[in-house]
Design a protein around this motif. Structure first.
Motif, PDB file in Angstrom:
ATOM      1  N   LEU A  85       0.811  -1.219   0.000  1.00 24.56           N
ATOM      2  CA  LEU A  85       0.000   0.000   0.000  1.00 24.56           C
ATOM      3  C   LEU A  85       0.846   1.272   0.000  1.00 24.56           C
ATOM      4  CD1 LEU A  85      -2.629  -0.781   2.805  1.00 24.56           C
ATOM      5  CD2 LEU A  85      -2.898  -1.105   0.352  1.00 24.56           C
ATOM      6  N   ILE A  86       2.059   1.191   0.523  1.00 23.75           N
ATOM      7  CA  ILE A  86       2.872   2.375   0.803  1.00 23.75           C
ATOM      8  C   ILE A  86       3.541   2.900  -0.467  1.00 23.75           C
ATOM      9  CG2 ILE A  86       4.757   3.321   2.197  1.00 23.75           C
ATOM     10  CD1 ILE A  86       2.290   2.301   3.803  1.00 23.75           C
ATOM     11  N   LYS A  87       3.277   4.168  -0.761  1.00 19.65           N
ATOM     12  CA  LYS A  87       3.887   4.835  -1.918  1.00 19.65           C
ATOM     13  C   LYS A  87       5.003   5.787  -1.496  1.00 19.65           C
ATOM     14  CE  LYS A  87       1.272   2.737  -4.674  1.00 19.65           C
ATOM     15  NZ  LYS A  87       1.863   1.563  -5.316  1.00 19.65           N
ATOM     16  N   GLY A  88       5.009   6.194  -0.238  1.00 17.62           N
ATOM     17  CA  GLY A  88       6.046   7.090   0.253  1.00 17.62           C
ATOM     18  C   GLY A  88       6.075   7.106   1.770  1.00 17.62           C
ATOM     19  N   ARG A  89       7.241   7.436   2.289  1.00 12.39           N
ATOM     20  CA  ARG A  89       7.414   7.498   3.747  1.00 12.39           C
ATOM     21  C   ARG A  89       8.405   8.606   4.061  1.00 12.39           C
ATOM     22  NH1 ARG A  89       8.758   2.624   7.962  1.00 12.39           N
ATOM     23  NH2 ARG A  89       9.451   3.934   9.654  1.00 12.39           N
ATOM     24  N   MET A  90       8.066   9.398   5.074  1.00 10.92           N
ATOM     25  CA  MET A  90       8.985  10.426   5.549  1.00 10.92           C
ATOM     26  C   MET A  90       9.030  10.315   7.066  1.00 10.92           C
ATOM     27  SD  MET A  90       8.840  14.585   5.396  1.00 10.92           S
ATOM     28  CE  MET A  90       7.405  14.657   6.436  1.00 10.92           C
ATOM     29  N   GLY A  91      10.209  10.282   7.616  1.00 12.21           N
ATOM     30  CA  GLY A  91      10.370  10.215   9.055  1.00 12.21           C
ATOM     31  C   GLY A  91      11.263  11.325   9.562  1.00 12.21           C
ATOM     32  N   ILE A  92      10.894  11.863  10.695  1.00 18.34           N
ATOM     33  CA  ILE A  92      11.705  12.882  11.353  1.00 18.34           C
ATOM     34  C   ILE A  92      12.046  12.353  12.738  1.00 18.34           C
ATOM     35  CG2 ILE A  92      11.815  15.253  12.206  1.00 18.34           C
ATOM     36  CD1 ILE A  92       9.714  15.940  10.037  1.00 18.34           C
ATOM     37  N   PRO A  93      13.267  11.878  12.921  1.00 21.80           N
ATOM     38  CA  PRO A  93      13.662  11.389  14.240  1.00 21.80           C
ATOM     39  C   PRO A  93      14.011  12.558  15.160  1.00 21.80           C
ATOM     40  CG  PRO A  93      15.461  11.097  12.696  1.00 21.80           C
ATOM     41  CD  PRO A  93      14.301  11.671  11.914  1.00 21.80           C
TER      42      PRO A  93
END
Length: 83
Positions: free
Chosen positions: A31-39
């Motif tokens: 399902l996932i088309k994009g991911r952005m993470g801010i640690p």
């Protein structure tokens, strides 16, 4: 009906819940088309946004699974348009 959704997650205790979160996302990777993470390691916090494209039921299942992880807060915004 396929929709586009943005799933926003706050991991309040990232070191403790990161693995469970990543395992759930990996299970729904189709399902996932994009991911952005801010640690934010100084606060043991992570902010993650996922862009998903899929059936409403599948997106709901992913959101519910993520929301059941202790230390994770989730909100989802879904498009009104069908794809």
């Amino acid at each position: 009906m396929r929709k586009v959704a943005i799933i926003s997650a706050v991991l309040d205790d990232a070191p403790r819940c990161q693995r469970a979160f990543n395992d759930a996302v990996a299970e729904y990777r189709h399902l996932i088309k994009g991911r952005m993470g801010i640690p934010m390691p100084e606060k043991d916090l992570s902010l993650i946004s996922l862009v998903a494209l899929g059936d409403i039921d599948d997106i709901d299942r992913l959101t519910n699974r993520l929301g059941r992880i202790e230390g994770v807060s989730v909100k989802t915004a879904m498009s009104k348009k069908d794809f």
